[in-house]
Design an enzyme around this catalytic site. Structure first.
Site, mmCIF file in Angstrom:
data_model
loop_
_atom_site.group_PDB
_atom_site.id
_atom_site.type_symbol
_atom_site.label_atom_id
_atom_site.label_comp_id
_atom_site.label_asym_id
_atom_site.label_seq_id
_atom_site.Cartn_x
_atom_site.Cartn_y
_atom_site.Cartn_z
ATOM 1 N N GLY A 96 0.783 -1.231 0.000
ATOM 2 C CA GLY A 96 0.000 0.000 0.000
ATOM 3 C C GLY A 96 0.809 1.271 0.000
ATOM 4 N N GLU A 138 4.480 -6.425 1.371
ATOM 5 C CA GLU A 138 4.095 -6.793 0.004
ATOM 6 C C GLU A 138 3.958 -5.539 -0.861
ATOM 7 O OE1 GLU A 138 0.340 -8.481 0.936
ATOM 8 O OE2 GLU A 138 1.180 -10.322 1.703
ATOM 9 N N ARG A 182 -8.394 2.959 -13.589
ATOM 10 C CA ARG A 182 -8.334 3.530 -12.240
ATOM 11 C C ARG A 182 -9.001 4.909 -12.100
ATOM 12 N NH1 ARG A 182 -3.879 4.608 -10.109
ATOM 13 N NH2 ARG A 182 -4.446 4.075 -7.984
ATOM 14 N N TYR A 186 -12.086 4.827 -9.378
ATOM 15 C CA TYR A 186 -12.039 5.502 -8.079
ATOM 16 C C TYR A 186 -11.296 6.834 -8.141
ATOM 17 C CZ TYR A 186 -8.075 2.178 -7.967
ATOM 18 O OH TYR A 186 -6.991 1.406 -8.276
ATOM 19 N N CYS A 213 -17.167 5.185 -24.722
ATOM 20 C CA CYS A 213 -18.454 5.884 -24.811
ATOM 21 C C CYS A 213 -18.968 6.367 -23.451
ATOM 22 C CB CYS A 213 -19.471 4.969 -25.470
ATOM 23 S SG CYS A 213 -19.760 3.457 -24.531
ATOM 24 N N GLU A 214 -18.100 6.914 -22.614
ATOM 25 C CA GLU A 214 -18.512 7.409 -21.301
ATOM 26 C C GLU A 214 -17.856 8.764 -21.070
ATOM 27 O OE1 GLU A 214 -20.273 5.159 -19.764
ATOM 28 O OE2 GLU A 214 -19.594 3.258 -20.600
HETATM 29 C C1 LIG Z 1 -3.045 -8.330 0.140
HETATM 30 C C2 LIG Z 1 -2.381 -7.295 -0.684
HETATM 31 N N1 LIG Z 1 -1.068 -7.022 -0.441
HETATM 32 C C3 LIG Z 1 -0.408 -6.079 -1.165
HETATM 33 C C4 LIG Z 1 -1.047 -5.377 -2.170
HETATM 34 C C5 LIG Z 1 -0.258 -4.341 -2.921
HETATM 35 O O1 LIG Z 1 -0.798 -3.082 -2.770
HETATM 36 P P1 LIG Z 1 -0.046 -1.835 -3.414
HETATM 37 O O2 LIG Z 1 0.146 -2.148 -4.855
HETATM 38 O O3 LIG Z 1 -0.989 -0.704 -3.208
HETATM 39 O O4 LIG Z 1 1.261 -1.687 -2.682
HETATM 40 C C6 LIG Z 1 -2.404 -5.628 -2.441
HETATM 41 C C7 LIG Z 1 -3.112 -4.869 -3.487
HETATM 42 O O5 LIG Z 1 -4.272 -4.992 -3.748
HETATM 43 C C8 LIG Z 1 -3.081 -6.612 -1.676
HETATM 44 O O6 LIG Z 1 -4.370 -6.889 -1.899
#
Ligand SMILES: Cc1ncc(COP(=O)(O)O)c(C=O)c1O
Length: 285
Positions: A96, A138, A182, A186, A213-214
């Site tokens: 994230g 991650e 994207r 959102y 078409c939006e």
């Molecule tokens: C469980 C999980 N980990 C990591 C990520 C990676 O998120 P980001 O690309 O925003 O770092 C996601 C993205 O959807 C996720 O669902």
């Protein structure tokens, strides 16, 4: 791993915030579901629980949400050790970490973020008097996002007068929500720059829009682009290495774009452009 909901309102769009209570992901810590899920896994023969997993959302720039989540999930981690006598070897704080899509975005360096996370986890483990689990993160878009940009060709332009007498120029391009969903999904922000030539023309407020078409088929909502941008010019939209090609669709039955790898001035086609024949190939005669 057990994915838990830490009850964190991440500072991001609701649709990519994933650790408040009122959404689909994870077992709630506050509601007791997470502990119950762990109990059942521990009691189940053939299952080995490695640890707890939290992912609070995406495109987050401030660390307070990660900190709250880390502390709450570690408290559950400690409770599992105390009550069930199980020491979980791993601890996964998800991803994230925001990247710069526009000049307004000021992301922290991933190594810097990783150090902060580690410090928080070390501190909380000391307070809880538990051993330090192996910490995983991650980082999705922080790795892939900045690695690519999308190159669009300008089709038509038109200028509209806004309330108050100001104006906005619409610049339509040969892609849109089929290659980057994207903004429509959102309201994600991007930036654009004229890539095929230099221009000293006065920058004007522009909206880069796609060919679907939006009216919501927006590529870049607000950008100052040279007033002489015209059909045939190329625009580059940076930061499209994550969640663009992987989310690309045949919206309006449009074939998907090619992907080209560039290194040291050399270009190599790595995904060829989709053709109408590709789309029709699924038709059963
Ligand atoms: C469980 C999980 N980990 C990591 C990520 C990676 O998120 P980001 O690309 O925003 O770092 C996601 C993205 O959807 C996720 O669902």
């Amino acid at each position: 791993m057990v994915r838990v909901t830490a009850g964190v309102e991440a500072h991001t769009h609701e649709y990519i915030s994933t650790s408040h209570e009122d959404q689909k992901f994870g077992f709630s810590i506050a509601g007791g579901d997470a502990l119950e899920a762990v109990r059942r896994i521990v009691a189940a023969p053939g299952l080995k629980l490695l640890g707890l997993h939290s992912h609070i959302g995406s495109q987050i720039f401030v660390t307070d949400g990660f900190e709250v989540a880390a502390r709450r999930v570690l408290r559950l981690h400690a409770e599992i050790e105390r009550e069930l006598g199980v020491t979980l070897p791993e601890f996964d704080l998800g991803g994230g970490f925001g990247i710069a899509y526009t000049t307004q975005d000021d992301p922290r360096h991933p190594a810097d973020l990783a150090r902060s996370m580690r410090k928080i986890v070390e501190e909380e483990c000391a307070v809880l008097d538990i051993g330090l689990p192996k910490l995983s993160i991650e980082p999705g878009r922080a790795i892939a996002g900045p690695a690519a940009f999308t190159l669009y060709e300008v089709g038509t332009t038109k200028t509209v007068t806004l309330d108050g007498g100001t104006s906005r120029r619409y610049v339509s391009v040969d892609g849109g929500m089929s290659d980057n969903i994207r903004p429509a999904l959102y309201s994600a922000d991007y930036s654009a720059t004229l890539a095929s030539r230099e221009s000293a023309a006065t920058p004007v407020l522009s909206r880069v829009v796609g060919k679907h078409c939006e009216s919501g088929d927006i590529v870049v909502k607000d950008e100052y682009l040279p007033s002489d941008v015209a059909a045939g010019d190329l625009l580059a939209v940076p930061g499209t290495g994550a969640y663009c090609r992987s989310l690309a669709s045949n919206y309006n039955h449009v074939p998907r774009a090619a992907v080209v790898a560039v290194r040291g001035g050399e270009a190599r086609l790595i995904l060829r452009r989709e053709t109408v024949e590709d789309l029709l190939a699924l038709d059963v005669e």
